[in-house]
Design a protein around this motif. Structure first.
Motif, PDB file in Angstrom:
ATOM      1  N   SER A  36       0.805  -1.111   0.023  1.00 56.82           N
ATOM      2  CA  SER A  36       0.050   0.039  -0.063  1.00 56.82           C
ATOM      3  C   SER A  36       0.849   1.309  -0.002  1.00 56.82           C
ATOM      4  O   SER A  36       2.181   1.330   0.559  1.00 56.82           O
ATOM      5  CB  SER A  36      -0.871   0.169   1.089  1.00 56.82           C
ATOM      6  OG  SER A  36      -0.346   0.189   2.271  1.00 56.82           O
ATOM      7  N   ASN A 144       0.564  -0.794  -4.928  1.00 55.76           N
ATOM      8  CA  ASN A 144      -0.771  -0.784  -5.460  1.00 55.76           C
ATOM      9  C   ASN A 144      -1.598   0.346  -4.583  1.00 55.76           C
ATOM     10  O   ASN A 144      -1.769   0.053  -3.576  1.00 55.76           O
ATOM     11  CB  ASN A 144      -1.379  -1.931  -5.624  1.00 55.76           C
ATOM     12  CG  ASN A 144      -2.751  -2.247  -6.207  1.00 55.76           C
ATOM     13  OD1 ASN A 144      -3.572  -1.498  -5.837  1.00 55.76           O
ATOM     14  ND2 ASN A 144      -2.539  -2.788  -7.508  1.00 55.76           N
ATOM     15  N   ARG A 145      -2.317   1.282  -5.372  1.00 56.24           N
ATOM     16  CA  ARG A 145      -2.974   2.328  -4.696  1.00 56.24           C
ATOM     17  C   ARG A 145      -4.215   1.523  -3.745  1.00 56.24           C
ATOM     18  O   ARG A 145      -4.517   2.221  -2.833  1.00 56.24           O
ATOM     19  CB  ARG A 145      -3.591   3.193  -5.651  1.00 56.24           C
ATOM     20  CG  ARG A 145      -4.493   4.387  -5.174  1.00 56.24           C
ATOM     21  CD  ARG A 145      -5.156   5.247  -6.225  1.00 56.24           C
ATOM     22  NE  ARG A 145      -4.164   5.705  -7.204  1.00 56.24           N
ATOM     23  CZ  ARG A 145      -3.759   6.969  -6.932  1.00 56.24           C
ATOM     24  NH1 ARG A 145      -4.214   7.625  -5.881  1.00 56.24           N
ATOM     25  NH2 ARG A 145      -3.148   7.717  -7.744  1.00 56.24           N
ATOM     26  N   TYR A 146      -4.765   0.642  -4.421  1.00 53.72           N
ATOM     27  CA  TYR A 146      -5.817  -0.010  -3.995  1.00 53.72           C
ATOM     28  C   TYR A 146      -5.638  -1.316  -2.946  1.00 53.72           C
ATOM     29  O   TYR A 146      -6.384  -1.900  -2.492  1.00 53.72           O
ATOM     30  CB  TYR A 146      -6.714  -0.612  -5.171  1.00 53.72           C
ATOM     31  CG  TYR A 146      -7.104   0.448  -6.086  1.00 53.72           C
ATOM     32  CD1 TYR A 146      -7.921   1.619  -5.547  1.00 53.72           C
ATOM     33  CD2 TYR A 146      -6.230   0.638  -7.218  1.00 53.72           C
ATOM     34  CE1 TYR A 146      -8.108   2.714  -6.483  1.00 53.72           C
ATOM     35  CE2 TYR A 146      -6.570   1.572  -8.059  1.00 53.72           C
ATOM     36  CZ  TYR A 146      -7.488   2.789  -7.886  1.00 53.72           C
ATOM     37  OH  TYR A 146      -7.966   3.516  -8.734  1.00 53.72           O
ATOM     38  N   GLN A 207      -6.276  -1.924 -12.438  1.00 53.05           N
ATOM     39  CA  GLN A 207      -6.181  -1.161 -11.011  1.00 53.05           C
ATOM     40  C   GLN A 207      -4.611  -0.877 -10.612  1.00 53.05           C
ATOM     41  O   GLN A 207      -4.301  -0.865  -9.789  1.00 53.05           O
ATOM     42  CB  GLN A 207      -6.891  -2.087 -10.055  1.00 53.05           C
ATOM     43  CG  GLN A 207      -8.334  -2.182 -10.231  1.00 53.05           C
ATOM     44  CD  GLN A 207      -9.013  -2.834  -8.737  1.00 53.05           C
ATOM     45  OE1 GLN A 207      -8.804  -3.771  -8.602  1.00 53.05           O
ATOM     46  NE2 GLN A 207      -9.982  -1.893  -8.257  1.00 53.05           N
ATOM     47  N   GLN A 214      -4.031   7.754 -11.358  1.00 51.97           N
ATOM     48  CA  GLN A 214      -5.379   7.855 -11.294  1.00 51.97           C
ATOM     49  C   GLN A 214      -6.139   9.215 -11.785  1.00 51.97           C
ATOM     50  O   GLN A 214      -5.604  10.326 -11.340  1.00 51.97           O
ATOM     51  CB  GLN A 214      -5.913   7.639  -9.895  1.00 51.97           C
ATOM     52  CG  GLN A 214      -7.415   7.582  -9.467  1.00 51.97           C
ATOM     53  CD  GLN A 214      -7.555   7.657  -8.037  1.00 51.97           C
ATOM     54  OE1 GLN A 214      -7.157   8.194  -7.334  1.00 51.97           O
ATOM     55  NE2 GLN A 214      -8.672   6.473  -7.601  1.00 51.97           N
TER      56      GLN A 214
END
Length: 267
Positions: A36, A144-146, A207, A214
């Motif tokens: 993250s 990963n942003r998500y 993603q 984004q």
């Protein structure tokens, strides 16, 4: 690093800690990524303290050791970051071990195995400048942003990634996503990314926004935590190196030409 397999084992999510088998085969340096942005950017000073000595718990200074053994949320984030760092830096025959005690008094024995071997000499001494940049690029590539795992192919002009990507991987992971570079160990930590313009729709659908960016409400591109997206790889890095399908080096807005770059690709 010997070529023994086509897919490395999945890295667990930030919530999962322990001695996961990250795999030592690297016939295709295809790794999973779910680091993250919060874990990546947390407590940079403690992270920088890791680089001054060998990457073993007994060699750590008090600041880094204390952060690793913190039973709170900060300790969870720092342990996650160190686990990914060990996976990037050390090879499959190396590991990093320590213990810590949680708020309930339970002791946790941690063993973080190496995987990619981008700075294997760190096991025996301080991390050098090239190692700092390669480990930083690897961590950025795995962010990963998500917080979800997405299969990626990691490539570089630098060893061992230069030699450990086979033709099958190049064909299976044909969508070059972008490139990552920087130095998390600098006095002012920095990470940069660029996007491979033809693959932006593929990256966003998977993603993977830390290279593609984004989109905000106005149609602009947002950075991915501390990873600054600085533009198109075609503009900053030139063309892809044909045999390995990677960017050999890229122009950083502040630091000039950077050689220690990790290129990623998607299925």
């Amino acid at each position: 690093m010997t070529a023994t397999g086509c897919m490395a084992t999945e890295l667990a999510s930030d919530a999962d800690r322990g001695a996961e088998d990250l795999g030592s085969g690297a016939g295709a340096l295809v790794s999973m990524n779910a680091l993250s942005a919060n874990a990546l950017s947390f407590n940079a000073l403690s992270f920088n303290a890791l680089s001054f000595n060998a990457l073993s718990f007994n060699a750590l200074g008090s600041e880094a050791a204390g952060a690793l053994q913190d039973p709170g949320e900060g300790g969870d984030l720092f342990r996650t970051l160190v686990r990914y760092t060990v996976s990037c830096a050390l090879n499959g025959s190396q590991s990093f071990s320590f213990s810590w005690t949680d708020g309930a008094g339970a002791t946790h024995e941690e063993v973080y195995p190496g995987q990619l071997g981008l700075a294997a000499a760190w096991a025996d001494g301080a991390l050098d400048a090239a190692g700092k940049q390669m480990v930083s690029a690897c961590l950025a590539a795995r962010t990963n942003r998500y917080g979800v795992s997405v299969a990626i192919s990691m490539r570089s002009h630098e060893k061992p990634l230069r030699h450990d990507v086979g033709q099958d991987e190049l064909e299976d992971y044909a969508h070059v996503e972008g490139a990552f570079w920087g130095d998390l160990f600098a006095e002012t930590p920095r990470l940069r990314a660029c996007y491979h313009a033809p693959s932006v729709p593929v990256a966003r659908s998977a993603q993977r926004d830390c290279a593609a960016g984004q989109l905000d409400g106005a149609g602009g591109i947002e950075d991915c935590g501390m990873i600054e997206i600085v533009g198109s790889c075609q503009d900053l890095c030139g063309g892809l190196h044909p045999p390995g399908q990677y960017y050999k080096d890229c122009d950083d807005p502040d630091s000039g030409r950077m050689r220690n770059v990790v290129t990623t690709a998607l299925e």
